[in-house]
Each structure stands twice: as structure tokens, then as C-alpha cells.
Scaffold this motif. Structure first.
Motif, PDB file in Angstrom:
ATOM      1  N   MET A 176       0.813  -1.213   0.000  1.00  0.00           N
ATOM      2  CA  MET A 176       0.000   0.000   0.000  1.00  0.00           C
ATOM      3  C   MET A 176       0.847   1.263   0.000  1.00  0.00           C
ATOM      4  N   ARG A 177       2.173   1.115   0.112  1.00  0.00           N
ATOM      5  CA  ARG A 177       2.976   2.336  -0.011  1.00  0.00           C
ATOM      6  C   ARG A 177       3.106   2.759  -1.474  1.00  0.00           C
TER       7      ARG A 177
ATOM      8  N   ILE B 138      -6.058   3.741   4.375  1.00  0.00           N
ATOM      9  CA  ILE B 138      -4.856   3.011   4.009  1.00  0.00           C
ATOM     10  C   ILE B 138      -4.025   2.763   5.257  1.00  0.00           C
ATOM     11  N   HIS B 139      -3.805   1.510   5.589  1.00  0.00           N
ATOM     12  CA  HIS B 139      -2.946   1.182   6.718  1.00  0.00           C
ATOM     13  C   HIS B 139      -1.733   0.416   6.200  1.00  0.00           C
ATOM     14  N   ALA B 140      -0.643   1.150   5.974  1.00  0.00           N
ATOM     15  CA  ALA B 140       0.532   0.536   5.358  1.00  0.00           C
ATOM     16  C   ALA B 140       1.410  -0.111   6.415  1.00  0.00           C
ATOM     17  N   TRP B 141       0.853  -1.078   7.133  1.00  0.00           N
ATOM     18  CA  TRP B 141       1.594  -1.702   8.212  1.00  0.00           C
ATOM     19  C   TRP B 141       2.415  -2.875   7.709  1.00  0.00           C
ATOM     20  N   GLY B 142       3.408  -3.235   8.464  1.00  0.00           N
ATOM     21  CA  GLY B 142       4.284  -4.339   8.077  1.00  0.00           C
ATOM     22  C   GLY B 142       3.906  -5.639   8.758  1.00  0.00           C
TER      23      GLY B 142
ATOM     24  N   LEU C 114       4.773  -6.960  11.400  1.00  0.00           N
ATOM     25  CA  LEU C 114       4.559  -6.976  12.841  1.00  0.00           C
ATOM     26  C   LEU C 114       3.075  -6.837  13.171  1.00  0.00           C
ATOM     27  N   LEU C 115       2.337  -6.131  12.292  1.00  0.00           N
ATOM     28  CA  LEU C 115       0.896  -6.046  12.515  1.00  0.00           C
ATOM     29  C   LEU C 115       0.256  -7.419  12.331  1.00  0.00           C
TER      30      LEU C 115
ATOM     31  N   HIS D 120       0.863  -9.381  15.258  1.00  0.00           N
ATOM     32  CA  HIS D 120      -0.058  -8.928  16.294  1.00  0.00           C
ATOM     33  C   HIS D 120      -1.437  -9.566  16.108  1.00  0.00           C
TER      34      HIS D 120
END
Lengths: 424, 424
Positions: A360-361, A390-394, A396-397, A400
């Protein structure tokens, strides 16, 4: 009177019929509803619980008593508005953070990630192991989980016996309730009993799920789910996944295999998907779909071991620099993404769509053209479209989310008598 | 730790946060759950209700007391197994049939249909008025409902004051909770407050809904819903509609506008739909989609007032007689239907799909080729596909669904304090 159906497969029964077999559960036991509400709220007084659940204060008191005896929730003091330090603080209920510690793991094409969190979802430790993008046999995958578990435990200063459960996320077709993986791009075999194999290897109860459901669980437990009841999470990375929350709960379908948005067909006899079928949404939008056209656009030969990430970064740079072929790849992907998202809107009418995932980046995926296309494809009611975040998490999410999966299982296990988490 | 999202639109909050605003309802009030369960079961003892709902017998007793005082349910005697006439019969709870009488109406391109049913869903009277297939202004539509109401009342020997509510079904984009019709192929205007206009005209509370939801409600109250928790109803007639039952309740989406399967896109820039957009499923499968190719295949000129039904009957006859063009029309429609149904399977993973609507008597739509195509398009998990049942019911079923809608509203009104059915 309704006509008798042609094939006699069903009939309209009316009025008070005979006793029928018990329906499957319409609602969950009250103590579980209470726990979910306490978890979502953070802190909530008993009287508010009773009001929101539409049951008597006495019923809530009984349920909270059971939850406190099980060590899952505790009483906490909160200041009432306007108290300003005077008078007695009100008593609310909150989750007991040290009730359990769990591990969340996400296995992907590119890296394996793990976190340890407490029962309130607070991070204790995390670790990541990069890997070469290839398919593994079951034994290699179990080796990887064991190495990861040992490393993250060492970082946290904990031993396996301090942990209550492991949540394990893999991409593909996963039935979380049976723990089976029917197909995954990271596994060579089909129809693998991953949950029981990993439980045996790690000596801890292991719950598996589709990685898109993990991101959804992360949003449900720690993110958007604390304020919203009905939302979609669409993940775009190596594949396209979806999780859907209805009424504060993940909806998985009748046999746990629903929400495969990435494999809905957007074109009859269309592009080949890595699942083996044609015309799947992800065959137009996912990394591998872009990569196979990128080699043409950039006139690259597809070298052994060439990283998809490097190829896509280069494609993105060329598109920004004005390369027409590179642009047309992103443009088509964006249009098909618009088809997929408008179909989600037309079917689910969500409160919010969250686009999640590392890709999403690349802003082409949510460029103005894509959003305008969604408007052209979603049903025209005169109402505004649902917001798209837009949640451009990696990874680690995702880990989680795997931890949230383990937390769900631990609490369901403690809350639903008769259900046991299997461990060696 | 999860990274902060690019746009700052959301953040991951963890642990016990501050008090948040009350969540929207996770569960409905217990008395409503009790009522739904009694209605679905036909007859059910209190002790079984408590067990199934996971609440104390005392809570069930309180809820049933309220429902009996409201005149919605009553005690009925049932024989226990093995009693064979000896001993005291057990007491169960059932819906009180004469608690309410309601009208269900279905307005369509071709005819208007009405039924009057009692609170247990038993038919008291029905009537049908054929009509020319054209679009109406609001006033003509209200005239039609009033004529229909008077006729079906006369047949039943009832006056309007004997009725509690009217359920009114129209095709198109309908928000049942606000009573607004955003678009309907039977109405000239967009965004019409149909519920309040009809309530004013008829002097009875009128609840409106999408016609596909009506068929689903009919299945939920009187058909498959008595034994299943999660199923899809796909209607194919003048358009393509869908209703979906999750956990024994119709799911309408967050703003009540979901489940528009007929307007999901199966082809970018595809065939023109009567909704004004391109590539909608119904633009390949519905009556009008077949009809516009039929005039080409049969070399007919499209005469004014020519009936679509006659055209399609002729097309069907030609296909059976071996006309290649006619066959290709049905074959394409069947393939796109397979796309739509496989997408329903991939997204919802339903327990059952019911295909409903008058057009289902054309067996091309569920021919072996279509079913085989579905198998090729649904995700390959090794598990069998969900069963697909054909219910070739007529408009009276839809009207029955409209009656179920009115029954739902009447019971919700009586069960949820603070909600009032508006009537003149």
C-alpha cells in the motif's frame, strides 16, 4: 399459496410446526459477550454492560463473577466525570493483562515474524527472520516456527511454559476451526493438518488462520474494531486477502473458508492465478501479477532468484518517470482493484474499508483514478461511498493479529465449557 | 510495534484504553432473541430456550412473561416422547397466531401481488393484479397499492383497521430502515421516501424492502431458515438479487444497502446494465439481458409492447430445437451465472444457495455445464461445493416474504421499546 417447487427439494412450512432439532447458536453465552465487550471497551462499568447487552444487572453480575473467578477480568477504579479527585472513584471492569501471554507468528514468502503479547495485547517482545521466497515442506515450516519461538522467548526472557497459546498465520485457504490448510503458497502439500502438527512440535496449543484474518483480528482487537461494528480489511501483498467484521465479530463463513476476495472472478477465462484458476482478482492485482508483466515492460529477463520486490520497485520508478508500459500495468491493477473494492461495497455495504499490506505504499493502488473508478462501479444510491483508509503496516501487525487469534482462542477456551485447547 | 500508518488515519491502541462511546448493539435484547427462537422452532419448552441461549432459566421466564403479556406468544401443550397419552403433557411456547394480521405486497414489472397472513404466517387471502411492464410515478404506484389492499381485504372479509402493518417489496436499491427507495426499475423518480408516502396513503404502517430480501425473509420465516443458520438466496427474474442470512438473521450491510450481487462487476467496461453502469452481473443474466440478444438471434424487430416473456419463451424453444445463436445466449448467461454464484461461494462460504425466481424453470440456468463451471471457479479446497437448490416459486412467495417483513416489524415494534411503527 406458494407453488410446490419443481424439484420437490423444499417446501414452505407455515404456522406452528412440530419440534425441530435445536438450531445452532443464535447468540453466544452471556459471559462471552460480556468478556468481548469489556475487551473492546478497555474499561466499562457493570451498569453500562447490562444496558448495552439488554439483560438484567443481576445477569451481568453473575457473568462478571465467573470471568473474575477465571482470572480473565478484574475490577479497576475509574474517575467519574466531574469527580476531580473528590468522592469515591467508580468501579469498572477491565481485562487482566497478566492473565495470559501468547505468541503470534506470521509466515510469509519473504520473512517470518513473531511477537509475544500479554492478555491486554501489550507487546512484550518481537523478532523477525528473513527468508528466501520459496515453498516449504511441512517439516521445514515447523523448523522455522520452532526457531522463531525459541528466539522470541529468549528476547522476552520467558520459557515456553510461560505461554498459553500460539497463533500462526499463513497465506492461503485455511479452516481455522479444524486447523487444516487446504492450500498455501508457502507449503508444498495440500490439505495439511497444520494446527495439530505445530501443536505437537511446539508443545503449545497452536491455532492457525489465514493471514488476512490476522490483520482483521489485529484491527478488531487493537484498532478500528474498538469503534466500528462492520468493516472490511482488504490485504494486498503477495496475494489479495479479505477479512470481514460483522457486528464486532470476524465472519468466516459456514465452514470457515469464506472471504476469499482474491479468488473471486473478475474476468471469465482471464489471467492465470497461482491458485490454478483463471480470472481471479489477485491475478490482476497481487505482486506476482505485476511482476510477470513487469519483466515485459522493463525488458528484463526473469533471472533465477530475482527478487519481486526489486522488480516492483524498479517498475514503480519507471512508471513515475513516465514509462507508458509501466504505467499501464499499474493503471490496470488499479482498475481491477476498483472492481474488487466496489464489489465489496455492493455486497457488504461496509462502514469502512481498510486497505492493508506492505504494497500500500505504492500510491497507484489508491490513486485518484482508482477511487474515481470505484465511484463508477459501486451502486449509485446518492449516498457517499464508505471511507477507505490506508494502513501501510508491516509484518509486525500481522504477527499482532496472530497474537489476537491466540488471545481469542485462550478466552474462548476459558469461556466455553467443553472446548479444550489441545496441547501435548 | 506496528508502524504508524502513512496517512495517520488510524492508530493501533493497545491495553486498557479510556472509556469509548457505547458500541452499537452486539446482541439484541433477550426477549427478542427468545421471540425469534420461538417463532423459528414453532413450539419450544422454556428449559430448551434457556439452554440454547446460554442464559439462566429465570432470565427466560422473565422474557417469556413479557412476551405473553404483549400477546405475542402463548403456552401450548405438547406430548412428550413416550407419553402416549398418559401423564401430564409438557408445556411449550408458541407464537399466538391471532396476535396480528399483516399484508404483504410485491410490486413487479409484470404484476402486483398481495397476501394477508396471521402472526403464525398462515395465509388468509391473496390477490394478484396483472399490469403492463412500464415505469410508474409515485402516485400511480400508491394507487396500485391501495387498489390491491382494498381487493385483498375484501377477499379476506377484513377492514384496514383489522391489520397491523403492510410489508411492501419493490425491486431496486432500497434502505428498509429509512424506508427510502434510491432507485427502482418500477419507479420513475430516484430517492423516494416510499415508506412514509405509502403509510400516509394506506393509513397503515408500511415497511419497504428490496424484493430479493423478501424472498430471503420468506425462506427464513417459513422455509429453509427453520433448519439452517447461514444461507444465500439468489433471485433471477427481471434482475438479479440476493439476500443473505447470517446466524438466522438477514444481513443488510451497515446502511441497509448491501447484497447487490446483481450489480457486482463481472467484466470491466462490460455490457450495459439498466442501472446505468457497465459489466454488472445482471446485464448478462437477467431477462432484459437475454431479451436484447434474443431479438438478434431470432431476427425479430423489437416491436412496441412486445412481451419479454414471449420473446424468452421463443428463444428457449429455438435453443432446444438446436438454434446455435439462441444456445449461445443461454450458454453465456449460464457461464456468467456461474461466475456470480462462485463469487458468492468464495466470499460467503454458505451452507446452502437457493436459486429462486420464475425464470428458474429455464433449466439452462442450472444445467450441468453451469454447475461444472461453478466447480471450476470456486476455490479448490477439496471440500464439496455447498448444495444449490432450485425453488421455482412465483410472486405469491415474494408476497409471503413481504408479509414476513411486516411480521418482523410488528414484532420488533412490540419488542424494542422506543421504536414505534409510524401510522396515520
Amino acid at each position: 399459496m406458494p407453488q410446490v417447487p419443481k424439484d420437490g427439494s423444499a417446501e414452505v412450512t407455515k404456522g406452528c410446526g412440530p419440534l425441530i432439532p435445536p438450531l445452532s447458536e443464535i447468540t453466544r453465552p452471556l459471559r462471552q459477550q460480556v468478556f468481548d465487550r469489556v475487551r473492546a471497551a478497555g474499561q466499562i462499568p457493570r451498569v453500562q454492560l447490562a444496558k448495552e447487552l439488554g439483560v438484567s444487572p443481576a445477569s451481568v453480575t453473575t457473568a462478571t463473577q465467573e470471568l473474575m473467578e477465571a482470572g480473565l477480568i478484574e475490577e479497576v477504579s475509574v474517575l467519574r466525570e466531574g469527580d476531580q479527585g473528590r468522592g469515591r472513584p467508580a468501579v469498572a471492569l477491565g481485562v487482566r493483562p497478566d492473565a495470559h501471554r501468547v505468541v503470534g507468528m506470521k509466515l510469509s514468502d519473504r520473512e517470518h515474524t513473531a511477537v509475544i503479547v500479554d492478555f491486554a495485547g501489550r507487546l512484550i517482545a518481537d523478532d523477525t527472520i528473513p527468508r528466501r521466497p520459496d515453498v516449504m515442506d511441512l517439516n521445514s515450516l515447523l523448523d522455522a516456527t520452532e526457531t522463531l519461538l525459541d528466539r522470541v522467548c529468549a528476547k522476552a526472557g520467558l520459557s515456553r511454559s510461560d505461554l498459553s497459546a500460539v497463533g500462526l498465520g499463513v497465506p492461503g485457504f485455511v479452516d481455522s476451526s479444524s486447523g487444516r490448510v487446504f492450500w498455501s503458497p508457502v507449503l508444498t502439500a495440500r490439505d495439511v493438518a497444520l494446527s495439530s502438527a505445530a501443536t505437537q512440535r511446539l508443545g503449545l496449543p497452536v491455532i492457525v488462520d489465514n493471514d488476512a484474518n490476522l490483520v482483521t483480528l489485529a484491527e478488531l482487537w487493537f484498532g478500528a474494531g474498538r469503534r466500528l461494528s462492520d468493516f472490511a480489511v482488504v490485504t494486498i501483498e503477495h496475494g489479495v486477502g479479505m477479512g470481514y467484521v460483522i457486528n464486532h465479530r470476524i465472519y468466516r463463513g459456514f465452514t470457515g473458508l469464506g472471504m476469499e476476495l482474491g479468488h473471486t472472478k473478475v474476468q471469465l477465462d482471464g489471467a492465470l492465478c497461482r491458485c490454478g484458476q483463471r480470472g481471479c482478482l489477485e491475478a490482476y492485482v497481487a505482486d506476482y501479477a505485476l511482476a510477470r508483466e513487469a519483466t515485459t515492460a522493463l525488458n528484463w529477463t526473469n533471472k533465477e532468484g530475482q527478487s519481486i520486490s526489486i522488480l516492483l520497485e524498479s517498475l514503480y520508478d519507471h512508471a513515475k518517470a513516465g514509462n507508458t508500459a509501466a504505467r499501464s500495468i499499474f493503471r490496470r491493477a488499479g482498475r481491477y482493484l476498483a472492481v474488487g473494492l466496489s464489489n465489496v461495497i455492493n455486497i457488504f455495504d461496509p462502514e469502512l474499508i481498510i486497505l492493508s499490506g506492505e504494497r500500500m505504499r505504492y500510491d497507484y493502488l489508491y490513486a485518484n483514478e482508482t477511487l474515481a473508478e470505484i465511484k463508477n462501479l459501486a451502486i449509485a444510491t446518492g449516498k457517499p461511498l464508505p471511507p477507505i483508509e490506508i494502513h501501510a503496516w508491516g509484518d509486525l501487525l500481522w504477527a499482532h493479529g496472530a497474537a489476537a487469534l491466540a488471545l481469542s482462542a485462550v478466552s474462548e477456551d476459558r469461556l466455553l465449557p467443553g472446548r479444550e485447547l489441545a496441547a501435548q
